[in-house]
Design a protein around this motif. Structure first.
Motif, PDB file in Angstrom:
ATOM      1  N   GLY A   1      -1.614 -57.163  -3.907  1.00 57.95           N
ATOM      2  CA  GLY A   1      -2.175 -58.167  -3.448  1.00 57.95           C
ATOM      3  C   GLY A   1      -1.527 -59.129  -2.568  1.00 57.95           C
ATOM      4  O   GLY A   1      -1.976 -60.303  -2.320  1.00 57.95           O
ATOM      5  N   SER A   2      -0.273 -58.859  -2.087  1.00 57.46           N
ATOM      6  CA  SER A   2       0.624 -59.680  -1.433  1.00 57.46           C
ATOM      7  C   SER A   2       0.296 -60.152   0.178  1.00 57.46           C
ATOM      8  O   SER A   2       0.661 -60.931   0.723  1.00 57.46           O
ATOM      9  N   THR A   3      -0.364 -59.088   0.720  1.00 58.03           N
ATOM     10  CA  THR A   3      -0.650 -59.148   2.187  1.00 58.03           C
ATOM     11  C   THR A   3      -2.317 -60.014   2.464  1.00 58.03           C
ATOM     12  O   THR A   3      -2.475 -60.195   3.700  1.00 58.03           O
ATOM     13  N   GLY A   4      -2.712 -60.328   1.260  1.00 56.24           N
ATOM     14  CA  GLY A   4      -3.767 -61.198   1.352  1.00 56.24           C
ATOM     15  C   GLY A   4      -5.243 -60.695   1.819  1.00 56.24           C
ATOM     16  O   GLY A   4      -6.208 -61.392   1.990  1.00 56.24           O
ATOM     17  N   VAL A   5      -5.176 -59.369   1.643  1.00 55.12           N
ATOM     18  CA  VAL A   5      -6.586 -58.616   2.213  1.00 55.12           C
ATOM     19  C   VAL A   5      -7.079 -57.695   0.957  1.00 55.12           C
ATOM     20  O   VAL A   5      -8.249 -57.209   1.022  1.00 55.12           O
ATOM     21  N   TYR A   6      -6.455 -57.785  -0.165  1.00 52.85           N
ATOM     22  CA  TYR A   6      -6.935 -57.045  -1.548  1.00 52.85           C
ATOM     23  C   TYR A   6      -8.426 -57.370  -1.635  1.00 52.85           C
ATOM     24  O   TYR A   6      -9.298 -56.636  -1.946  1.00 52.85           O
ATOM     25  N   ARG A   7      -8.611 -58.829  -1.734  1.00 49.77           N
ATOM     26  CA  ARG A   7     -10.193 -59.188  -2.194  1.00 49.77           C
ATOM     27  C   ARG A   7     -11.059 -58.846  -1.150  1.00 49.77           C
ATOM     28  O   ARG A   7     -12.042 -58.419  -1.373  1.00 49.77           O
ATOM     29  N   LEU A   8     -10.779 -59.051   0.118  1.00 46.60           N
ATOM     30  CA  LEU A   8     -11.564 -58.461   1.346  1.00 46.60           C
ATOM     31  C   LEU A   8     -11.918 -57.119   1.091  1.00 46.60           C
ATOM     32  O   LEU A   8     -13.151 -56.359   1.406  1.00 46.60           O
ATOM     33  N   LEU A   9     -10.960 -56.142   0.942  1.00 43.86           N
ATOM     34  CA  LEU A   9     -11.299 -54.560   0.805  1.00 43.86           C
ATOM     35  C   LEU A   9     -12.238 -54.361  -0.410  1.00 43.86           C
ATOM     36  O   LEU A   9     -13.045 -53.600  -0.138  1.00 43.86           O
ATOM     37  N   LYS A  10     -12.029 -55.080  -1.411  1.00 42.28           N
ATOM     38  CA  LYS A  10     -12.706 -54.654  -2.715  1.00 42.28           C
ATOM     39  C   LYS A  10     -14.201 -55.180  -2.413  1.00 42.28           C
ATOM     40  O   LYS A  10     -14.995 -54.548  -3.090  1.00 42.28           O
ATOM     41  N   LYS A  11     -14.432 -56.436  -1.686  1.00 40.43           N
ATOM     42  CA  LYS A  11     -15.732 -56.563  -1.401  1.00 40.43           C
ATOM     43  C   LYS A  11     -16.486 -55.882  -0.534  1.00 40.43           C
ATOM     44  O   LYS A  11     -17.628 -55.650  -0.507  1.00 40.43           O
ATOM     45  N   GLY A  12     -15.727 -54.967   0.322  1.00 38.13           N
ATOM     46  CA  GLY A  12     -16.115 -54.166   1.105  1.00 38.13           C
ATOM     47  C   GLY A  12     -16.488 -52.909   0.150  1.00 38.13           C
ATOM     48  O   GLY A  12     -17.615 -52.285   0.445  1.00 38.13           O
ATOM     49  N   ILE A  13     -15.553 -52.228  -0.454  1.00 35.49           N
ATOM     50  CA  ILE A  13     -16.007 -51.237  -1.243  1.00 35.49           C
ATOM     51  C   ILE A  13     -17.238 -51.400  -2.260  1.00 35.49           C
ATOM     52  O   ILE A  13     -17.885 -50.552  -2.555  1.00 35.49           O
ATOM     53  N   TYR A  14     -17.132 -52.584  -2.855  1.00 34.68           N
ATOM     54  CA  TYR A  14     -18.136 -52.720  -3.943  1.00 34.68           C
ATOM     55  C   TYR A  14     -19.138 -53.792  -3.447  1.00 34.68           C
ATOM     56  O   TYR A  14     -19.760 -54.561  -4.180  1.00 34.68           O
ATOM     57  N   ARG A  15     -19.560 -53.770  -2.110  1.00 34.97           N
ATOM     58  CA  ARG A  15     -20.454 -54.797  -1.795  1.00 34.97           C
ATOM     59  C   ARG A  15     -21.802 -54.669  -2.294  1.00 34.97           C
ATOM     60  O   ARG A  15     -22.594 -55.792  -2.636  1.00 34.97           O
ATOM     61  N   GLU A  16     -22.253 -53.437  -2.757  1.00 36.47           N
ATOM     62  CA  GLU A  16     -23.749 -53.415  -3.483  1.00 36.47           C
ATOM     63  C   GLU A  16     -23.613 -53.817  -4.774  1.00 36.47           C
ATOM     64  O   GLU A  16     -24.480 -54.551  -5.148  1.00 36.47           O
ATOM     65  N   GLN A  17     -22.781 -53.587  -5.485  1.00 39.16           N
ATOM     66  CA  GLN A  17     -22.357 -54.245  -6.853  1.00 39.16           C
ATOM     67  C   GLN A  17     -22.228 -55.917  -6.743  1.00 39.16           C
ATOM     68  O   GLN A  17     -23.044 -56.568  -7.586  1.00 39.16           O
ATOM     69  N   LEU A  18     -21.782 -56.138  -5.866  1.00 41.82           N
ATOM     70  CA  LEU A  18     -21.390 -57.880  -5.692  1.00 41.82           C
ATOM     71  C   LEU A  18     -22.826 -58.291  -5.124  1.00 41.82           C
ATOM     72  O   LEU A  18     -23.196 -59.331  -5.810  1.00 41.82           O
ATOM     73  N   ALA A  19     -23.614 -57.799  -4.413  1.00 39.73           N
ATOM     74  CA  ALA A  19     -24.850 -58.419  -4.096  1.00 39.73           C
ATOM     75  C   ALA A  19     -25.690 -58.233  -5.377  1.00 39.73           C
ATOM     76  O   ALA A  19     -26.665 -59.186  -5.463  1.00 39.73           O
ATOM     77  N   MET A  20     -25.811 -57.350  -6.130  1.00 35.56           N
ATOM     78  CA  MET A  20     -26.627 -57.511  -7.329  1.00 35.56           C
ATOM     79  C   MET A  20     -26.170 -58.396  -8.339  1.00 35.56           C
ATOM     80  O   MET A  20     -27.081 -59.147  -8.726  1.00 35.56           O
ATOM     81  N   LEU A  21     -24.948 -58.415  -8.586  1.00 35.78           N
ATOM     82  CA  LEU A  21     -24.326 -59.557  -9.626  1.00 35.78           C
ATOM     83  C   LEU A  21     -24.378 -60.825  -8.927  1.00 35.78           C
ATOM     84  O   LEU A  21     -24.738 -61.735  -9.763  1.00 35.78           O
ATOM     85  N   ASP A  22     -24.523 -61.270  -7.473  1.00 35.56           N
ATOM     86  CA  ASP A  22     -24.636 -62.476  -7.142  1.00 35.56           C
ATOM     87  C   ASP A  22     -25.994 -62.998  -6.886  1.00 35.56           C
ATOM     88  O   ASP A  22     -26.272 -64.147  -6.233  1.00 35.56           O
ATOM     89  N   SER A  23     -26.993 -62.035  -7.055  1.00 36.19           N
ATOM     90  CA  SER A  23     -28.492 -62.434  -6.448  1.00 36.19           C
ATOM     91  C   SER A  23     -29.006 -63.382  -7.627  1.00 36.19           C
ATOM     92  O   SER A  23     -28.473 -63.528  -8.814  1.00 36.19           O
ATOM     93  N   GLN A  24     -29.892 -64.084  -7.215  1.00 32.94           N
ATOM     94  CA  GLN A  24     -30.506 -65.120  -8.208  1.00 32.94           C
ATOM     95  C   GLN A  24     -31.822 -64.935  -8.113  1.00 32.94           C
ATOM     96  O   GLN A  24     -32.562 -64.144  -7.309  1.00 32.94           O
ATOM     97  N   GLY A  25     -32.739 -65.304  -9.511  1.00 32.35           N
ATOM     98  CA  GLY A  25     -33.985 -65.151  -9.614  1.00 32.35           C
ATOM     99  C   GLY A  25     -34.553 -63.688  -9.995  1.00 32.35           C
ATOM    100  O   GLY A  25     -35.467 -63.447  -9.800  1.00 32.35           O
ATOM    101  N   ASP A  26     -33.445 -62.727 -10.392  1.00 31.77           N
ATOM    102  CA  ASP A  26     -33.796 -61.420 -10.646  1.00 31.77           C
ATOM    103  C   ASP A  26     -34.148 -61.511 -12.182  1.00 31.77           C
ATOM    104  O   ASP A  26     -33.684 -61.531 -13.236  1.00 31.77           O
ATOM    105  N   GLU A  27     -35.824 -61.491 -12.185  1.00 29.76           N
ATOM    106  CA  GLU A  27     -36.181 -61.382 -13.578  1.00 29.76           C
ATOM    107  C   GLU A  27     -35.900 -60.254 -14.562  1.00 29.76           C
ATOM    108  O   GLU A  27     -36.263 -60.224 -15.741  1.00 29.76           O
TER     109      GLU A  27
END
Length: 216
Positions: free
Chosen positions: A163-189
């Motif tokens: 995590g020292s180079t500052g891109v670890y979060r960005l890389l994970k967001k790219g890899i898991y973008r589908e899961q993050l989109a589902m978790l971050d969505s609102q109004g999902d009944e």
């Protein structure tokens, strides 16, 4: 837990986050379903935020599973980067099929993006209980050596500096973008259990009606 993760990120330039339990028998036995269902949008406002934080955390995360990890506890472990089992006893299991509870789609999706299809079938539709050895062979966990396994994992893969180079979060967001989109969505009944069961009941009623009208 969210506050603890904030403090670690704010105070440490790099490192590895390891979660475990002080209860010898359980890493986590899952949610208090009755309590979670009684709270207004508990999943979107609380659980999904925690899972989103873990899966996009800016340094490696390891779940040291020191006993049973059932349902929500198993899902929490799956949102870590690595999983290490501790001890000879304990199961990994998604057992909602056994007591008739639906699983919101964002919680099911984590298995689909991290493990093979047969595992998803056996785990979700059969409620299979995975031992440490079976989980290791299936690729669910990275080690079954407990804390010794955690130390070896960190050392062998040089995780402390990742995590020292500052891109670890960005890389994970790219890899898991589908899961993050589902978790971050609102109004999902689909996160509301009563609504999910109502839709299922309506679908069954419609099928019965069509079957009764069919001339076969």
């Amino acid at each position: 837990m969210l506050t603890a993760l904030d403090l670690v990120e704010a105070r440490l330039p790099s490192g590895v986050v390891v979660t475990t339990s002080a209860i010898p028998k359980f890493y986590s036995n899952g949610l208090d379903l009755a309590l979670a269902s009684s709270m207004d949008r508990f999943f979107e406002n609380h659980l999904y935020k925690l899972l989103s934080r873990f899966i996009s955390y800016p340094m490696p995360t390891i779940a040291l599973v020191n006993g049973h990890a059932f349902a929500g506890g198993f899902m929490l472990a799956m949102h870590h980067d690595y999983r290490v089992f501790s001890g000879s006893k304990g199961f990994l299991s998604v057992n909602e099929i056994d007591f008739g509870a639906p699983i919101p789609f964002p919680l099911l999706n984590i298995y689909q993006i991290k493990v093979r299809p047969n595992f998803v079938r056996d785990t979700v539709l059969e409620g299979k209980r995975w031992t440490a050895q079976a989980a290791l062979e299936a690729g669910l966990i990275d080690s079954a050596e407990g804390w010794k396994g955690v130390e070896a994992l960190v050392k062998d893969r040089n995780l402390v500096t990742k995590g020292s180079t500052g891109v670890y979060r960005l890389l994970k967001k790219g890899i898991y973008r589908e899961q993050l989109a589902m978790l971050d969505s609102q109004g999902d009944e689909t996160a509301i259990f009563s609504d999910m069961m109502k839709v299922e009941a309506e679908e069954k009623a419609a099928i019965r009606k069509k079957a009764e009208a069919a001339k076969l």
